[in-house]
Design an enzyme around this catalytic site. Structure first.
Site, PDB file in Angstrom:
ATOM      1  CG  HIS A 146      -0.137  -0.228   2.547  1.00  0.00           C
ATOM      2  ND1 HIS A 146       0.238  -1.320   2.879  1.00  0.00           N
ATOM      3  CD2 HIS A 146       0.119   0.662   3.463  1.00  0.00           C
ATOM      4  CE1 HIS A 146       0.780  -1.384   4.034  1.00  0.00           C
ATOM      5  NE2 HIS A 146       0.603   0.230   4.480  1.00  0.00           N
ATOM      6  CG  HIS A 178       0.917   5.257   4.158  1.00  0.00           C
ATOM      7  ND1 HIS A 178       0.148   5.124   5.338  1.00  0.00           N
ATOM      8  CD2 HIS A 178       1.845   3.991   4.165  1.00  0.00           C
ATOM      9  CE1 HIS A 178       0.316   4.184   5.861  1.00  0.00           C
ATOM     10  NE2 HIS A 178       1.408   3.353   5.385  1.00  0.00           N
TER      11      HIS A 178
HETATM   12  P1  AMP Z   1       2.018   0.426   7.577  1.00  0.00           P
HETATM   13  O1  AMP Z   1       2.593   0.928   8.672  1.00  0.00           O
HETATM   14  O2  AMP Z   1       2.627   1.183   6.436  1.00  0.00           O
HETATM   15  O3  AMP Z   1       1.759  -1.069   7.161  1.00  0.00           O
HETATM   16  O4  AMP Z   1       0.675   1.119   7.424  1.00  0.00           O
HETATM   17  C1  AMP Z   1      -0.717   0.636   7.573  1.00  0.00           C
HETATM   18  C2  AMP Z   1      -1.762   1.486   7.940  1.00  0.00           C
HETATM   19  O5  AMP Z   1      -3.085   0.939   7.677  1.00  0.00           O
HETATM   20  C3  AMP Z   1      -1.786   2.158   8.962  1.00  0.00           C
HETATM   21  O6  AMP Z   1      -1.771   3.675   8.778  1.00  0.00           O
HETATM   22  C4  AMP Z   1      -3.288   2.040   9.822  1.00  0.00           C
HETATM   23  O7  AMP Z   1      -3.855   3.069  10.224  1.00  0.00           O
HETATM   24  C5  AMP Z   1      -4.040   1.700   8.295  1.00  0.00           C
HETATM   25  N1  AMP Z   1      -5.055   0.655   8.667  1.00  0.00           N
HETATM   26  C6  AMP Z   1      -4.935  -0.356   9.178  1.00  0.00           C
HETATM   27  N2  AMP Z   1      -6.460  -0.933   9.210  1.00  0.00           N
HETATM   28  C7  AMP Z   1      -7.344  -0.117   8.578  1.00  0.00           C
HETATM   29  C8  AMP Z   1      -8.536  -0.216   8.167  1.00  0.00           C
HETATM   30  N3  AMP Z   1      -9.267  -1.127   8.542  1.00  0.00           N
HETATM   31  N4  AMP Z   1      -8.883   0.710   7.344  1.00  0.00           N
HETATM   32  C9  AMP Z   1      -8.125   1.709   7.139  1.00  0.00           C
HETATM   33  N5  AMP Z   1      -6.887   1.827   7.402  1.00  0.00           N
HETATM   34  C10 AMP Z   1      -6.542   0.936   8.254  1.00  0.00           C
END
Ligand code: AMP
Length: 150
Positions: free
Chosen positions: A99, A101
């Site tokens: 993903h 950001h």
């Molecule tokens: P990372 O540390 O790059 O893996 O970031 C994961 C991101 O996913 C974090 O910013 C979380 O807040 C976000 N996240 C986790 N679960 C959900 C969800 N159900 N819906 C939207 N965002 C999510």
């Protein structure tokens, strides 16, 4: 490949605030935003890290990323934003599904600004790193090996 929360969101088994979808990609609002408009752009292929992603999904991501950035900028009024893409635990990846950001920056709202000391800084993302050095010999050697694989 793990069945992460993002696969469940893609299949519609878990609710999300979806702002974009096509055959290869979805974009959703981050559930714990670092700033207003924090958006996640997610390929539907369940690859854990970017290097595992197929060319088709990579191309689809590349095609829509700038468009989604434009929409987030227009809606939030942010002039600056970061694209953050974590791969692996040591890089801060919490969800094992590729993903990107999109994190808008709002220094005018007292939010974090890169380069300011911790004690004077506001909430939100800060990117800091401590640069190393690269000698001519190291660059030639490393470059040669990387080029060979591409
Ligand atoms: P990372 O540390 O790059 O893996 O970031 C994961 C991101 O996913 C974090 O910013 C979380 O807040 C976000 N996240 C986790 N679960 C959900 C969800 N159900 N819906 C939207 N965002 C999510």
């Amino acid at each position: 490949m793990t069945d992460s929360i993002f696969s469940k969101i893609i299949r519609g088994e878990v609710p999300s605030h979806k702002v974009y979808e096509d055959d290869f990609v979805i974009a959703i609002l981050d559930i714990a935003p670092l700033s207003e408009g924090h958006t996640l752009v997610i390929p539907k292929e369940p690859a854990e890290t970017l290097d595992e992603l197929s060319d088709d999904h990579a191309a689809a991501l590349g095609r829509v990323l700038p468009r989604i950035c434009r929409a987030v900028k227009r809606v939030t009024g942010a002039e600056s934003y970061n694209l953050l893409q974590n791969n692996g635990q040591a890089a801060g990846q919490a969800v094992p599904h590729v993903h990107f950001h999109i994190i808008p920056r709002f220094p005018e709202r007292g939010e974090a600004v890169d380069g300011k000391p911790d004690k004077d800084n506001g909430p939100g993302l800060r990117t800091t790193w401590k640069p190393g050095t690269l000698t001519q010999e190291e660059a030639l050697e490393l470059g040669k090996h990387i080029k060979r694989l591409l």
